[in-house]
Design a protein around this motif. Sequence first.
Motif, short mmCIF file in Angstrom:
data_model
loop_
_atom_site.label_atom_id
_atom_site.label_comp_id
_atom_site.label_asym_id
_atom_site.label_seq_id
_atom_site.Cartn_x
_atom_site.Cartn_y
_atom_site.Cartn_z
N ILE A 1 100.00 34.98 88.83
CA ILE A 1 98.87 34.98 89.75
C ILE A 1 98.75 36.32 90.47
CG2 ILE A 1 97.93 33.91 91.85
CD1 ILE A 1 99.31 31.28 90.82
N ASP B 1 98.67 37.34 93.55
CA ASP B 1 97.88 37.54 94.77
C ASP B 1 98.78 37.97 95.91
OD1 ASP B 1 99.20 35.20 95.36
OD2 ASP B 1 97.40 33.95 95.50
N LYS B 2 98.21 38.10 97.12
CA LYS B 2 98.97 38.61 98.26
C LYS B 2 100.17 37.73 98.58
CE LYS B 2 98.34 40.30 103.01
NZ LYS B 2 97.36 40.48 104.13
N SER C 1 101.75 35.73 96.51
CA SER C 1 102.71 35.84 95.40
C SER C 1 103.58 37.08 95.51
CB SER C 1 101.97 35.84 94.07
OG SER C 1 101.26 34.64 93.88
N LYS C 2 102.96 38.19 95.93
CA LYS C 2 103.72 39.43 96.08
C LYS C 2 104.77 39.30 97.18
CE LYS C 2 100.03 42.37 94.29
NZ LYS C 2 98.97 43.35 94.62
N ARG D 1 96.57 26.07 96.26
CA ARG D 1 96.11 27.42 96.61
C ARG D 1 94.59 27.58 96.57
NH1 ARG D 1 95.27 31.28 92.57
NH2 ARG D 1 95.46 30.50 90.45
N LYS E 1 94.93 30.36 103.01
CA LYS E 1 95.89 31.31 102.44
C LYS E 1 96.54 32.19 103.50
CE LYS E 1 93.93 31.44 97.81
NZ LYS E 1 93.47 32.27 96.68
#
Length: 246
Positions: free
Chosen positions: A66, A68-69, A71-72, A207, A212
Amino acid sequence: EGRKCNYDDINDIKVAAENLARIHSSSKGFKPITGSCIKKSDNDYFKSFNKHFFQMLELSNNAFIIGDKFSKLYLDHFDYNIEKAQESIYALSKIDFNIPLGDEVSEEAICHLDYVNKNLIYTPDNKLCIIDFDKTAIEMPVHDIYGFLRRILKRENTSWDFEIYKSAIESYEEIRTLSFNEHLIIFSLLMFPHKFWKVSRDYYKNRHQCNKEAFISIIKKIGKQEEEHNEFCKEVKKYIEEKFKE
């Protein structure tokens, strides 16, 4: 009338810990009335933690895909948390749950299971009263102790403060002595990254509908406590080793 337990007051914590030991000790010889129904938990910590561990591995794959922010951030803190999960499971693997863990109530005690400050009321004359027994069940006391300590230690003001842990445990043991295996279970429960696992599980499950930014804020907060949590785990491990060295 009264006030709830103040987690910023070590005396409140010590009194509450001592009282929790009284509840557990008073369970000795308890038998439910014939025909009554009483909840009895069946927690297999080793099995449960193994399941969470593999879920964390699966979630890391989701994070890579994915990207995304959230996930990082998840991946930034993944190594520390998966390591603590492994250490927790390894410690639990050394415990034989088929033999007595400790005294007569170490495996079956009356446990409150929601022993948190809103349910710990100090009257105007400073007497401690316990309310809200809706979750009460027959359970291992370590689960109650863990729940009580974790609620205190995950706070920003008292973040993984070893001295608070030590004071609470020693206050508890003034009434009821804990065995080595009970100490080890409590340590394992506090070491496992429950919040990290839960917030990531909930995020990837929802999600597309979730807030988020709220999840990002939570995982940032968890990350900020890693250093304190790591130092806490080292101190507790040393404390247990010293306490039970031959």
